[in-house]
Scaffold this motif. Sequence first.
Motif, PDB file in Angstrom:
ATOM      1  N   LYS A 243      44.334  70.223  48.464  1.00 21.38           N
ATOM      2  CA  LYS A 243      43.158  69.374  48.887  1.00 21.38           C
ATOM      3  C   LYS A 243      43.053  69.317  50.310  1.00 21.38           C
ATOM      4  O   LYS A 243      43.993  69.045  50.983  1.00 21.38           O
ATOM      5  N   CYS A 244      41.728  69.459  50.781  1.00 22.70           N
ATOM      6  CA  CYS A 244      41.366  69.297  52.292  1.00 22.70           C
ATOM      7  C   CYS A 244      41.029  67.892  52.558  1.00 22.70           C
ATOM      8  O   CYS A 244      40.320  67.238  51.783  1.00 22.70           O
ATOM      9  N   THR A 245      41.305  67.346  53.611  1.00 18.14           N
ATOM     10  CA  THR A 245      40.876  65.877  53.647  1.00 18.14           C
ATOM     11  C   THR A 245      39.835  65.806  54.897  1.00 18.14           C
ATOM     12  O   THR A 245      39.437  64.719  55.348  1.00 18.14           O
ATOM     13  N   CYS A 246      38.900  66.826  54.777  1.00 16.47           N
ATOM     14  CA  CYS A 246      37.872  67.051  55.855  1.00 16.47           C
ATOM     15  C   CYS A 246      36.649  66.333  54.794  1.00 16.47           C
ATOM     16  O   CYS A 246      36.912  66.400  53.598  1.00 16.47           O
ATOM     17  N   SER A 247      35.958  65.754  55.557  1.00 15.77           N
ATOM     18  CA  SER A 247      34.497  65.472  54.720  1.00 15.77           C
ATOM     19  C   SER A 247      33.427  65.342  55.672  1.00 15.77           C
ATOM     20  O   SER A 247      33.517  65.526  56.954  1.00 15.77           O
TER      21      SER A 247
ATOM     22  N   HIS B  32      32.379  73.762  61.086  1.00 12.97           N
ATOM     23  CA  HIS B  32      33.331  74.378  60.065  1.00 12.97           C
ATOM     24  C   HIS B  32      34.814  73.969  59.843  1.00 12.97           C
ATOM     25  O   HIS B  32      35.396  73.828  60.987  1.00 12.97           O
ATOM     26  N   CYS B  33      35.058  73.688  58.698  1.00 11.84           N
ATOM     27  CA  CYS B  33      36.642  73.424  58.578  1.00 11.84           C
ATOM     28  C   CYS B  33      37.420  74.451  58.481  1.00 11.84           C
ATOM     29  O   CYS B  33      37.104  75.280  57.311  1.00 11.84           O
ATOM     30  N   ASP B  34      38.488  74.876  59.285  1.00  9.76           N
ATOM     31  CA  ASP B  34      39.345  75.786  59.275  1.00  9.76           C
ATOM     32  C   ASP B  34      40.086  75.883  57.976  1.00  9.76           C
ATOM     33  O   ASP B  34      40.729  76.995  57.490  1.00  9.76           O
ATOM     34  N   TYR B  35      40.749  74.801  57.518  1.00 10.95           N
ATOM     35  CA  TYR B  35      41.525  74.465  56.463  1.00 10.95           C
ATOM     36  C   TYR B  35      41.078  75.135  55.235  1.00 10.95           C
ATOM     37  O   TYR B  35      41.811  75.693  54.481  1.00 10.95           O
ATOM     38  N   CYS B  36      39.791  74.632  54.881  1.00  6.58           N
ATOM     39  CA  CYS B  36      39.362  74.967  53.601  1.00  6.58           C
ATOM     40  C   CYS B  36      38.164  75.759  53.518  1.00  6.58           C
ATOM     41  O   CYS B  36      37.619  75.998  52.366  1.00  6.58           O
ATOM     42  N   GLY B  37      37.573  75.829  54.737  1.00  7.87           N
ATOM     43  CA  GLY B  37      36.183  76.891  54.736  1.00  7.87           C
ATOM     44  C   GLY B  37      35.051  76.337  54.441  1.00  7.87           C
ATOM     45  O   GLY B  37      33.961  76.944  54.559  1.00  7.87           O
TER      46      GLY B  37
HETATM   47 ZN   LIG Z   1      38.540  71.153  55.034  1.00  9.47          ZN
END
Ligand SMILES: [Zn+2]
Length: 291
Positions: free
Chosen positions: A228-232, A261-266
């Motif tokens: 799970k990515c913690t981005c939002s 762009h979130c590098d972790y989850c795309g």
């Molecule tokens: Zn993310």
Amino acid sequence: MAQDSLHRYLFDGVSVRGELVQLSNSFEQLTCSKEYPAPIKNLLGELMVATSLLTATLKFEGSITVQIQGDGPVPLVVINGNHDQVLRGTARWHGELADDITLQDMIGKGQIVITIEPEKGERYQGIVGLEGETLQECIEDYFERSEQLKTRLWLRTGDVDGKNHASGMLLQVMPDGQGSDEDFDHLAQLTDTVKNEELFTLAAEDVLYRLYHQENVKVFEPKNVTFKCTCSRERSASAIAAIERQEVEKMVVETGNLKLHCDYCGTDYEFDSVDIKAIFDQNSPSSDSMH
Ligand SMILES: [Zn+2]
């Protein structure tokens, strides 16, 4: 195996502890955001397993980031995991990679940076050179240097019936000083016999029974491991709010919208001029008063 999980266990009387992690869904989810070449996908799987094994040794709430950096065609592979066994990660590369490329040829001259961030307290960073031939040797090296505890790791990736698996084990002498080298070496020899197929298809209890049925093993409650990515969108909005308003508005005029762009989850977070106005009006009481 229904769920990705991590099991911790203890050998009674010999002061050695162990961990077994079996990942499939989280491995597939983490690696599906980009078209990773096979050797990078495998390395991401191994690094997920290593990070999961490492975070299970945390004695507090927090996270561990393991970054492999170098000057080769794969300059960055990174996995971040926390005490709840929530993992995320990514890798960068350029050019074509041969299927049998070695770790050294992928990363080049490089190092592994391990950052431990407690939710409360100081962060700690450890760096080990990429001297081992495999990731497991490098991480064993890190454990021996940072904790001065005899540690062995097993990291495996592969697929069964089209499904990707990443699994691994850890054995470590307990810090109480009671564990003997003989006991540890004996348990390591038993663990060496583990087959990929067993790690990928058997329930943890069955893997442990096959390896250690003559030993006295105490197994703890397992933990689920998830991707799970913690981005939002909210976090992206506060990142925008931290930039100069004029600067942001100029970018929106030039390109029509602002994309983060979130590098972790795309995931891409897009903000148009109306969104941008809302972000700054909401975050800046002084601009409200001018209306
Ligand atoms: Zn993310």
